[in-house]
Design an enzyme around this catalytic site. Structure first.
Site, PDB file in Angstrom:
ATOM      1  N   TYR A  39       7.117 -18.673  10.613  1.00  0.00           N
ATOM      2  CA  TYR A  39       6.692 -17.280  10.556  1.00  0.00           C
ATOM      3  C   TYR A  39       7.558 -16.480  11.505  1.00  0.00           C
ATOM      4  CZ  TYR A  39       3.394 -13.294  10.866  1.00  0.00           C
ATOM      5  OH  TYR A  39       2.806 -12.057  10.847  1.00  0.00           O
ATOM      6  N   LYS A  75       8.489 -17.268   6.324  1.00  0.00           N
ATOM      7  CA  LYS A  75       7.795 -16.014   6.070  1.00  0.00           C
ATOM      8  C   LYS A  75       8.524 -14.941   6.870  1.00  0.00           C
ATOM      9  CE  LYS A  75       3.537 -13.459   6.951  1.00  0.00           C
ATOM     10  NZ  LYS A  75       2.223 -13.451   7.648  1.00  0.00           N
TER      11      LYS A  75
END
Length: 319
Positions: free
Chosen positions: A154, A182
């Site tokens: 992330y 992400k």
């Protein structure tokens, strides 16, 4: 820029081609629901997750930022994961956020999440500390080696003060179960830079709502979304329109949605998303300190934007 060539002799194919984790479509970053006394409300959390699945989302992110991961005690995190696996019952894949202050805690939670039956991990840098590239990579590699689950990193520099750059991803390319990123940097050029650098080594997921359209056009496989929790059908229809090449339909939905999508880029995104959920009858706005429910003009603005979107919901093409 020269395309990066994977040096690892270990194939990532087994992780990428998971029968459940397609890495396609919409994965809402689901909220954790609390009682008025701010205890974790397991039945309410399960109800929110069940409703999202029934509305057609392609997967779920549990205990991410919107799930208030760092506001949960260790045993509460595990209870939420267990409840999610139970209510979803294999209908869509589940990824769980791994957001801890130390690598040891991250390893322990990742291993417990795997035992509880999740399909993948969304792994964050260690909280609070701003690492060197070597420390960042060692954190990710240590967690990855402790689990057989596929991992999505992330990247959210504005929120966490850490950028997972090309140098880090070059080193991490040799870790086979780190398969996805992400991308929540606000600059959509990042998608092109990563594809130019790594080809298809990493699956990219759009992670910031108000540049999701741009990310999906530039090579993201799917969308990890905050505001989907309030308007799931529209989110599913937006991605479906892009996937079938109907950009006119996708832009129509995106432009309607944009006043709310901007909320995902603000520091009070959790409170805003929970308020939107509450207005749409999908949850409550209870949040744990240090977060507090929105007040004053900010609250009035968010209510007005949600109500406007609710009053002007676009007709949707069947997906």
């Amino acid at each position: 820029m020269i395309r990066y060539r994977i040096r690892s002799s270990v194939s990532t194919e087994a992780y990428v081609n998971s029968s459940k984790l397609t890495w396609r479509g919409v994965y809402p970053a689901a909220t954790t629901q609390f009682t008025p006394d701010l205890d974790v409300d397991i039945p309410a959390t399960q109800a929110v997750l069940d409703a999202l699945v029934k509305d057609g989302v392609d997967g779920l992110i549990i205990a991410g930022t919107c799930g208030e991961n760092n506001s949960l005690e260790a045993e509460e995190k595990r209870a939420v994961v267990k409840a999610a696996v139970e209510v979803v019952d294999g209908r869509v894949p589940i990824l769980v956020g791994v957001s801890e202050f130390t690598t040891r805690r991250a390893v322990a939670f990742a291993q417990d999440a795997e035992k509880l039956g999740v399909d993948g991990l969304m792994l964050l840098p260690a909280m609070v500390y701003v690492p060197t590239v070597g420390e960042l990579c060692t954190h990710f590699e240590t967690v990855a080696k402790a689990t057989s689950l596929p991992i999505m990193l992330y990247n959210n520099p504005p929120a966490y003060r850490v950028n997972i750059g090309i140098d880090a991803l070059t080193r991490l390319a040799d870790t086979p179960n780190i398969v996805a990123v992400k991308e929540s940097a606000p600059d959509p050029r990042r998608f092109t830079d990563l594809i130019n650098a790594f080809g298809d080594r990493y699956i990219l997921m759009a992670g910031l709502d108000d540049v999701a359209f741009e990310g999906l056009l530039l090579g993201a496989h799917g969308w990890i979304s905050g505001l989907t929790s309030a308007f799931p059908r529209e989110s599913v229809a937006l991605v479906a329109a892009i996937n079938r090449g109907d950009l006119e339909e996708a832009l129509r939905i995106y432009r309607w949605f944009m006043p709310l999508l901007h909320l995902d880029a603000d520091h009070d995104l959790v409170q805003s998303i929970k308020l939107a959920e509450s207005i749409m009858g999908r949850g409550t706005e209870h949040v744990r300190l240090p977060r507090m429910p929105l007040e004053g003009q900010r609250r009035a603005d968010v209510i007005r934007w949600v109500e406007q979107c609710a009053a002007t919901q676009p007709s949707l093409t069947a997906v």
